[in-house]
Design a protein around this motif. Structure first.
Motif, PDB file in Angstrom:
ATOM      1  N   TRP A   1      38.853  27.817  42.868  1.00 38.87           N
ATOM      2  CA  TRP A   1      39.638  29.171  43.251  1.00 38.87           C
ATOM      3  C   TRP A   1      38.334  30.374  43.135  1.00 38.87           C
ATOM      4  CZ3 TRP A   1      43.459  28.731  38.514  1.00 38.87           C
ATOM      5  CH2 TRP A   1      44.396  27.656  39.043  1.00 38.87           C
ATOM      6  N   ASP A   2      38.773  31.462  43.764  1.00 39.30           N
ATOM      7  CA  ASP A   2      38.147  32.681  43.911  1.00 39.30           C
ATOM      8  C   ASP A   2      37.938  33.384  42.642  1.00 39.30           C
ATOM      9  OD1 ASP A   2      36.064  34.590  45.452  1.00 39.30           O
ATOM     10  OD2 ASP A   2      37.664  35.675  44.419  1.00 39.30           O
ATOM     11  N   THR A   3      36.960  33.359  41.631  1.00 41.73           N
ATOM     12  CA  THR A   3      37.033  33.994  40.332  1.00 41.73           C
ATOM     13  C   THR A   3      37.336  35.344  40.450  1.00 41.73           C
ATOM     14  OG1 THR A   3      35.003  32.911  39.520  1.00 41.73           O
ATOM     15  CG2 THR A   3      35.775  34.796  38.124  1.00 41.73           C
ATOM     16  N   ALA A   4      37.027  36.202  41.373  1.00 42.92           N
ATOM     17  CA  ALA A   4      37.325  37.641  41.475  1.00 42.92           C
ATOM     18  C   ALA A   4      38.947  37.821  41.727  1.00 42.92           C
ATOM     19  CB  ALA A   4      36.475  38.275  42.715  1.00 42.92           C
ATOM     20  N   ALA A   5      39.542  36.952  42.615  1.00 41.93           N
ATOM     21  CA  ALA A   5      40.944  37.097  43.040  1.00 41.93           C
ATOM     22  C   ALA A   5      41.611  36.641  41.679  1.00 41.93           C
ATOM     23  CB  ALA A   5      41.115  36.044  44.129  1.00 41.93           C
ATOM     24  N   TRP A   6      41.224  35.603  41.114  1.00 37.27           N
ATOM     25  CA  TRP A   6      41.936  35.156  40.048  1.00 37.27           C
ATOM     26  C   TRP A   6      42.098  36.343  38.845  1.00 37.27           C
ATOM     27  CZ3 TRP A   6      40.582  34.027  34.550  1.00 37.27           C
ATOM     28  CH2 TRP A   6      41.723  33.605  33.852  1.00 37.27           C
ATOM     29  N   GLU A   7      41.057  36.999  38.696  1.00 36.11           N
ATOM     30  CA  GLU A   7      41.048  38.051  37.676  1.00 36.11           C
ATOM     31  C   GLU A   7      41.877  39.372  37.987  1.00 36.11           C
ATOM     32  OE1 GLU A   7      36.805  38.922  37.332  1.00 36.11           O
ATOM     33  OE2 GLU A   7      36.731  37.168  35.947  1.00 36.11           O
ATOM     34  N   SER A   8      41.709  39.395  39.403  1.00 32.54           N
ATOM     35  CA  SER A   8      42.775  40.688  39.937  1.00 32.54           C
ATOM     36  C   SER A   8      43.723  40.581  40.729  1.00 32.54           C
ATOM     37  CB  SER A   8      41.499  41.523  40.773  1.00 32.54           C
ATOM     38  OG  SER A   8      41.524  40.787  42.122  1.00 32.54           O
TER      39      SER A   8
ATOM     40  N   ARG B   1      45.933  34.910  42.736  1.00 33.30           N
ATOM     41  CA  ARG B   1      45.282  34.732  41.680  1.00 33.30           C
ATOM     42  C   ARG B   1      44.550  33.231  42.002  1.00 33.30           C
ATOM     43  NH1 ARG B   1      47.742  33.914  35.957  1.00 33.30           N
ATOM     44  NH2 ARG B   1      45.628  34.413  35.356  1.00 33.30           N
ATOM     45  N   MET B   2      45.203  32.525  42.774  1.00 32.12           N
ATOM     46  CA  MET B   2      44.857  31.020  42.978  1.00 32.12           C
ATOM     47  C   MET B   2      44.437  30.862  44.511  1.00 32.12           C
ATOM     48  SD  MET B   2      47.420  28.939  40.850  1.00 32.12           S
ATOM     49  CE  MET B   2      48.906  29.669  40.984  1.00 32.12           C
ATOM     50  N   ALA B   3      43.501  31.847  44.920  1.00 33.78           N
ATOM     51  CA  ALA B   3      42.973  31.638  46.214  1.00 33.78           C
ATOM     52  C   ALA B   3      42.118  30.464  46.181  1.00 33.78           C
ATOM     53  CB  ALA B   3      42.167  33.038  46.602  1.00 33.78           C
ATOM     54  N   SER B   4      42.366  29.503  47.045  1.00 31.13           N
ATOM     55  CA  SER B   4      42.014  28.167  46.980  1.00 31.13           C
ATOM     56  C   SER B   4      40.740  27.682  47.934  1.00 31.13           C
ATOM     57  CB  SER B   4      43.282  27.152  47.315  1.00 31.13           C
ATOM     58  OG  SER B   4      42.771  25.850  47.330  1.00 31.13           O
TER      59      SER B   4
ATOM     60  N   GLY C   1      30.849  32.448  41.164  1.00 30.94           N
ATOM     61  CA  GLY C   1      32.080  33.158  41.618  1.00 30.94           C
ATOM     62  C   GLY C   1      33.146  32.422  41.706  1.00 30.94           C
ATOM     63  N   LEU C   2      33.078  30.876  41.202  1.00 28.36           N
ATOM     64  CA  LEU C   2      34.233  30.231  41.587  1.00 28.36           C
ATOM     65  C   LEU C   2      34.704  29.683  40.099  1.00 28.36           C
ATOM     66  CD1 LEU C   2      32.474  27.957  44.397  1.00 28.36           C
ATOM     67  CD2 LEU C   2      34.369  29.599  44.505  1.00 28.36           C
ATOM     68  N   ILE C   3      35.880  29.244  40.101  1.00 25.76           N
ATOM     69  CA  ILE C   3      36.738  28.548  39.039  1.00 25.76           C
ATOM     70  C   ILE C   3      36.845  27.039  39.560  1.00 25.76           C
ATOM     71  CG2 ILE C   3      38.784  28.573  37.848  1.00 25.76           C
ATOM     72  CD1 ILE C   3      39.115  31.552  37.811  1.00 25.76           C
ATOM     73  N   LEU C   4      36.608  26.146  38.533  1.00 21.76           N
ATOM     74  CA  LEU C   4      36.741  24.854  38.981  1.00 21.76           C
ATOM     75  C   LEU C   4      38.178  24.532  38.085  1.00 21.76           C
ATOM     76  CD1 LEU C   4      36.458  21.985  39.854  1.00 21.76           C
ATOM     77  CD2 LEU C   4      34.995  21.527  37.864  1.00 21.76           C
ATOM     78  N   ALA C   5      39.537  24.590  38.660  1.00 19.71           N
ATOM     79  CA  ALA C   5      40.640  24.643  38.003  1.00 19.71           C
ATOM     80  C   ALA C   5      41.030  23.243  37.429  1.00 19.71           C
ATOM     81  CB  ALA C   5      41.794  25.046  38.952  1.00 19.71           C
ATOM     82  N   ASP C   6      40.829  22.201  38.335  1.00 20.35           N
ATOM     83  CA  ASP C   6      40.841  20.928  37.692  1.00 20.35           C
ATOM     84  C   ASP C   6      40.324  20.040  38.784  1.00 20.35           C
ATOM     85  OD1 ASP C   6      42.692  20.697  40.170  1.00 20.35           O
ATOM     86  OD2 ASP C   6      44.403  21.382  38.819  1.00 20.35           O
ATOM     87  N   THR C   7      40.074  18.918  38.316  1.00 21.21           N
ATOM     88  CA  THR C   7      39.300  17.696  39.132  1.00 21.21           C
ATOM     89  C   THR C   7      39.901  16.310  38.917  1.00 21.21           C
ATOM     90  OG1 THR C   7      37.083  17.119  39.863  1.00 21.21           O
ATOM     91  CG2 THR C   7      37.263  17.506  37.624  1.00 21.21           C
ATOM     92  N   LYS C   8      39.290  15.502  39.424  1.00 19.23           N
ATOM     93  CA  LYS C   8      39.468  13.985  39.058  1.00 19.23           C
ATOM     94  C   LYS C   8      38.395  13.148  39.458  1.00 19.23           C
ATOM     95  CE  LYS C   8      42.185  13.136  43.394  1.00 19.23           C
ATOM     96  NZ  LYS C   8      43.708  12.853  43.899  1.00 19.23           N
ATOM     97  N   PHE C   9      38.022  12.379  38.437  1.00 20.62           N
ATOM     98  CA  PHE C   9      37.092  11.387  38.598  1.00 20.62           C
ATOM     99  C   PHE C   9      37.376   9.922  38.702  1.00 20.62           C
ATOM    100  CE2 PHE C   9      35.368  14.899  35.865  1.00 20.62           C
ATOM    101  CZ  PHE C   9      34.613  15.458  36.618  1.00 20.62           C
TER     102      PHE C   9
END
Length: 288
Positions: A227-234, A241-244, A194-202
């Motif tokens: 981000w929380d997927t449900a919050a991003w969708e609703s 949308r970007m509940a972090s 239920g999570l979105i990985l919006a961006d990352t760095k390696f």
């Protein structure tokens, strides 16, 4: 300012970054590095105060979990006992030749990428379709590298062509392809929770045999936006949308209370507490 590193019996402090302290063994035959995660928190290339309680343990726990989930990706973890003084917030790592490239992967339009898109329709110089909104999913994940600047200086976004100039064509392609592959796999794992990985760095290093290895940290709250997927969708606003689940709380507070001139102000207690809570919640949701 980075606080003074602690003394660890049998280990010699060799370097402090914004968040981690590195130690070399006092045994000349032992080439491993002790990587200790502190409770320090950074934003806009500044180390802030106070730190986030238990942050070092949380980051280490999450990195080790991701290294396990991505066990077929060579990484820097070495075998051995962690000293009691830093148990829970340290990793034993192989000595690597670290590459001066921060391998950023963006799957969603946000942060500095959104600001650039509004201005020019691009992200790190890469053209994007018109009409995207803050927080939108990108057509394809983007590899947008940065040059890792020395301590106290700002990292610099660079083109892929510049990356080739720095590390060579073959290694640059390997960094890009490996980073995108890890991002896609990690995104699938996060989405199942239920999570979105919006961006990352390696960050990557090369071992004595020339093998590229994932190093430093992996997909933590410090190196990634979740981000929380449900919050991003609703959600109807960018904030909804970007509940972090990361240090975006710190970035947002600092942006509202500091003009990035001189030393940053101290973080208030409620911001510190909220950030620590979100770090813990992310680990609980990912690990189940």
């Amino acid at each position: 300012m980075v606080s003074e590193a602690q003394s660890i019996p049998g280990w010699r402090h060799i370097y402090s970054g914004k968040v981690r302290d590195l130690y070399a063994s006092e045994d000349p035959a032992d080439t491993r590095i002790l990587v200790v995660a502190s409770d320090r928190v950074s934003a806009f290339d500044f180390v802030l105060s106070p730190g986030i309680p238990q942050k070092g343990e949380l980051l280490t726990s999450l990195s080790m979990w991701w290294f396990g989930e991505l066990s077929d990706v060579p990484n820097h973890i070495a075998e051995g006992e962690i000293p009691d003084a830093v148990a829970g917030r340290a990793m034993l790592a192989m000595a690597l030749e670290m590459l001066p490239i921060e391998c950023v992967v963006r799957g969603y339009l946000t942060g500095s990428g959104w600001a650039e898109y509004v201005s020019s329709g691009t992200v790190c110089g890469i053209p994007l379709p018109a009409g995207l909104k803050n927080g939108d999913r990108l057509p394809e994940p983007l590899f947008t590298p940065a040059y890792k600047a020395p301590m106290g200086e700002h990292d610099e976004n660079i083109t892929f062509e510049k990356t080739v100039e720095i590390v060579g064509a073959e290694r640059a392609a390997q960094l890009r392809d490996t980073s995108l592959a890890i991002y896609r796999r990690a995104s699938e794992i996060a989405e199942a929770k239920g999570l979105i990985l919006a961006d990352t760095k390696f960050e990557f290093g090369v071992d004595a045999d020339g093998v590229l290895r994932l190093a430093d940290e992996a997909l933590t709250s410090d190196s990634s936006r979740y981000w929380d997927t449900a919050a991003w969708e609703s959600g109807t606003t960018p904030e909804e949308r970007m509940a972090s689940f990361d240090k975006q709380i710190v970035r947002d507070w600092l942006a509202a209370h500091w003009d990035q001139q001189g030393e940053p102000p101290a973080l208030p207690a409620d911001i510190v507490e909220m950030t620590a809570g979100r770090y813990r919640e992310l680990i609980e949701r990912l690990r189940g």
